[in-house]
Enzyme design. Structure first.
Site, PDB file in Angstrom:
ATOM      1  N   ASP A   1       0.859  -1.169   0.000  1.00 29.77           N
ATOM      2  CA  ASP A   1       0.000   0.000   0.000  1.00 29.77           C
ATOM      3  C   ASP A   1       0.906   1.233   0.000  1.00 29.77           C
ATOM      4  OD1 ASP A   1      -3.157   0.687   1.693  1.00 29.77           O
ATOM      5  OD2 ASP A   1      -2.073   1.769   0.134  1.00 29.77           O
TER       6      ASP A   1
HETATM    7  C1  GLC Z   1      -4.116   4.410  -0.227  1.00 29.37           C
HETATM    8  C2  GLC Z   1      -5.054   3.296   0.150  1.00 29.37           C
HETATM    9  C3  GLC Z   1      -5.194   2.231  -0.891  1.00 29.37           C
HETATM   10  C4  GLC Z   1      -5.064   2.826  -2.264  1.00 29.37           C
HETATM   11  C5  GLC Z   1      -3.657   3.358  -2.406  1.00 29.37           C
HETATM   12  C6  GLC Z   1      -3.422   4.026  -3.759  1.00 29.37           C
HETATM   13  O1  GLC Z   1      -3.321   4.784   0.854  1.00 29.37           O
HETATM   14  O2  GLC Z   1      -4.820   2.657   1.403  1.00 29.37           O
HETATM   15  O3  GLC Z   1      -6.477   1.609  -0.695  1.00 29.37           O
HETATM   16  O4  GLC Z   1      -5.321   1.840  -3.252  1.00 29.37           O
HETATM   17  O5  GLC Z   1      -3.310   4.262  -1.368  1.00 29.37           O
HETATM   18  O6  GLC Z   1      -4.188   5.191  -3.837  1.00 29.37           O
END
Ligand code: GLC
Length: 735
Positions: free
Chosen positions: A300
């Site tokens: 993430d």
């Molecule tokens: C964010 C979220 C995740 C998302 C990623 C890209 O922090 O936790 O769900 O897909 O970043 O935006």
């Protein structure tokens, strides 16, 4: 295989022949040899091997990195300024919808990098790209996985047209704490429900083949246990036993992996002290070794670097080594891999085989997506690619089927077309908040507000007054609202949450309506006119104070572009509501966590709260209709192959056609470990015309539907009595 005499005899002792060959090839211009990796007819594995053999270590490391690109419009993420993007980078989160900009970046990769490896463009297409559908929690309340699959397919087609190859969706975190803002993004409190919608989403996004027109790669997230964040506080730690891991959190991922999900995203949370992103047990032993996942894992956003703030890594370099060695292949956002892997390779903290494994998985997806053959997105007018009628029609159906009628005293709903209606509340004319969180490239101007929908259906019978803002303490609009109510026969009061009150980084200690909205309800209740409360929110709310003041309550959720039209269709009776809750509504925030499949208490007749009733306000799977259904008894027959067929006949005894979801629950009253009071094992939604009877059936496979998994993830099927429950009907199976 090319052999050659080398003048590096002394070096040969230090390097294997393949390493010399790789170095030699890497220094050659890619056009120097037959380029098997560019042969679209060659097997993917051969193309990967050939390309890998040509890559330098630096080029391989770049493939393991993802940066942000474009102006980040997502209210849930802080804006990401455009970084200097090297052409060798493996992937970009593309937050813009300008296809030519995306193609220009891809051209840089294809033409300015030595080997011409296309960039993989990812984005959060959660509940739509430009045509925005109801939030996922609402979709779960529709219990219509076919619609959810169709939605994902349309969203994929739009996203592909916008230059996106890969979505960070579906989010399948089982969640039982509505203080956590991200309950909006998943499919509620039940593992089986999340599993079914995971399958629907993966099939919708990926289609039959990843290189198919309009298909994009899916991403199961956030692996794993993120929904158990302590106190509902986002990014916090989780305590998850092995039993709970297998019972509750793994099933949706097993379903998504079995459906062929191309990628998985590692989660922020630590589990019992080990952050998921640093856990080889989770990312490799379980995900790959036990669940059979063969794609790649992306971290993430900044989750690698965050291992430092979580106290398990001393610095970014150690964090990078931990994550890569755990099995996290692609580093999202923090550049930790790009900046540290070369040195970690040198120091021996990371092996070349580990890097090669991750690079191969990422390249394999790029080949499967057809990106080497079709790296660019056709630049077509948005009128031809976005907000197409079929997509809007789908959005309307999904919104209609996801709304939940929570109360309808004295049949106030549906509203007679002759009634004078006072349409009041901050949500009545609003458009933007109906899009919900993570609304992609949805625009408020695409949305039909409740006012739009009501005007279309009830014309000048509707008198609108805002009443108040979402929050704050300005009561100056109350008088006008009360006056409008006094001159009406019924009040339709539209209240709820702002879209940014749920989603990422949106935890709330109180899940009640804001005070100003509560005051408005009381003022309007004093007029004596019946109130139809219409709610837009991204989580279950505590409605205990409001419930007695309202004749009817319709949970609209955050319904997307067709929200107003769908709401008016239901309020007018043109559509019979069919939604049922996929997440429990607590009576009080003090009850959290409260969900339907808790294990039984030691004393079932004691242990209640002293100060409030113990049962929630609205149960899982609760939802009303404008018609009535009568359930017959459950019948069970055993089959020669050891399976069972259970059936139940449902009759529509009312005067309206309807859509009815039957939920089949299983109880194992005596087991070697205590089992939940009941567990959802199947659901099915069907139309039942007025006066008609429809038979629903559940094909029971004892291993799949009656067994439980133990703390090692092994299915355990025990002799004894199993209870099947549908509504208030029960039937037992004796094994
Ligand atoms: C964010 C979220 C995740 C998302 C990623 C890209 O922090 O936790 O769900 O897909 O970043 O935006």
């Amino acid at each position: 295989m090319i052999t050659f005499v080398t003048k590096f005899d002394t070096m040969e002792n230090r390097l294997t022949k393949s390493a010399i060959l790789a170095t030699f090839l890497a220094l050659m211009p890619a056009s120097g040899f037959a380029q098997l990796y560019k042969n679209a007819d060659a097997p993917v594995a051969d193309r990967v091997a050939d390309l890998m053999s040509r890559m330098t270590v630096e080029e391989k490391i770049w493939q393991l990195n993802q940066a942000g690109f474009g102006n980040n419009k997502n209210i849930n993420n802080i804006g990401e300024k455009l970084k200097h993007i090297p052409p060798q980078i493996g992937s970009l989160i593309y937050t813009d919808d300008d296809v030519s900009l995306r193609n220009a970046m891809q051209w840089k990769a294809m033409e300015e990098s030595r080997l011409g490896i296309p960039i993989l463009f990812g984005y959060d297409v959660i509940h739509g790209y430009r045509t925005v559908y109801p939030i996922s929690l609402a979709q779960a309340c529709s219990w219509n996985t076919e619609l959810a699959e169709a939605m994902s397919s349309v969203a994929a087609r739009e996203a592909k047209s916008g230059g996106i190859d890969w979505t960070f969706s579906p989010m399948i975190d089982v969640a039982r704490d509505p203080r956590w803002g991200r309950v909006a993004e998943g499919y509620g409190e039940d593992p089986y429900t999340n599993a079914r919608f995971a399958i629907a989403a993966v099939k919708g996004y990926q289609g039959d083949t990843l290189s198919g027109e309009g298909n994009i790669a899916a991403c199961l997230k956030h692996y794993i246990g993120y929904g158990a964040s302590t106190g509902g506080r986002d990014y916090s730690c989780t305590e998850i036993s092995d039993q709970a891991l297998w019972d509750t959190y793994i099933p949706p991922y097993q379903a998504g992996v079995n459906a062929g999900a191309a990628t998985v995203m590692s989660s922020f949370n630590d589990i019992n002290g080990v952050p998921s992103t640093a856990s080889r047990f989770l990312q490799t032993d379980i995900l790959r070794g036990r669940l059979g996942f063969d794609g790649f894992v992306v971290s993430d956003w900044n989750a690698v670097e965050q291992l430092v703030s979580q106290g398990v890594a001393a610095d970014r370099a150690q964090a990078a080594a931990m994550a890569l060695n755990a099995g996290v292949d692609l580093d999202m956002g923090d550049n930790a891999y790009a900046e540290n892997l070369a040195a970690l390779l040198e120091s021996g903290d990371v092996a070349m085989e580990t890097i090669d494994r991750s690079v191969a998985l990422i390249l394999a997806l790029k080949f499967r997506l057809g990106l080497f053959e079709n790296p660019y997105t056709p630049e077509l007018p948005v009128e031809k690619t976005m907000l197409q009628p079929a997509g809007r029609e789908l959005a309307l159906r999904l919104a209609e089927e996801s709304m939940v009628l929570l109360k309808n005293k004295d049949g106030v709903l549906p509203l007679d077309k002759q009634l004078r209606i006072a349409l009041i509340g901050p949500m009545a004319a609003d458009k933007g908040h109906l899009l919900g969180s993570w609304s992609g490239h949805g625009r408020w101007e695409d949305v039909s507000s409740v006012l739009d929908g009501m005007k279309d259906r009830f014309g000048d019978k509707v008198k609108y007054s805002k009443g108040c803002d979402f929050d704050g303490d300005d009561t100056s609009l109350f008088a006008e609202a009360v006056a409008a109510a006094s001159e009406s026969d019924v009040i339709v009061l539209c209240l709820g949450e702002k879209r940014e009150w749920s989603g990422e980084n949106a935890s709330r200690a109180s899940i009640e309506l804001p005070v100003i909205q509560k005051k408005l309800i009381k003022e309007l209740h004093a007029t004596g006119k019946p109130i139809v409360l219409v709610l837009t929110n991204g989580r279950p709310l505590v409605l205990t104070e409001e419930e007695p003041l309202c004749a009817s309550i319709l949970e609209m959720w955050q319904p997307g572009v067709e929200g107003g039209v769908a709401t008016a269709a239901i309020l007018s009776g043109d559509i019979n509501p069919s939604g049922k809750l996929a997440m429990t509504f607590p009576r009080h925030v003090g009850q959290i966590p409260v969900f339907y499949c808790e294990r039984p208490r030691a004393r079932r007749d004691q242990g209640f709260y002293q100060d409030i009733p113990t049962e929630p306000l609205y149960d899982f799977a609760y939802g009303l209709s404008y018609t009535d259904y009568t359930y017959g008894d459950i019948n069970i027959s055993s089959n020669a192959d050891g399976t069972y067929t259970a059936t139940v006949a449902v009759t529509n005894t009312g005067n309206r056609d309807g859509l009815e979801t039957v939920h089949w629950f299983v109880t194992d009253p005596v087991s070697s470990i205590s089992r939940p009071a009941k567990e959802l094992k199947f659901f099915e939604k069907k139309q039942i015309k007025k006066g008609a009877t429809v038979v629903y059936s559940f094909e029971i496979d004892p291993i799949r539907d009656l067994a439980f998994v133990n703390s090692k993830g092994e299915p355990v099927l025990e002799k004894g009595r199993y209870i099947l429950t549908v509504k208030d009907k029960i039937k037992t199976i004796e094994l």
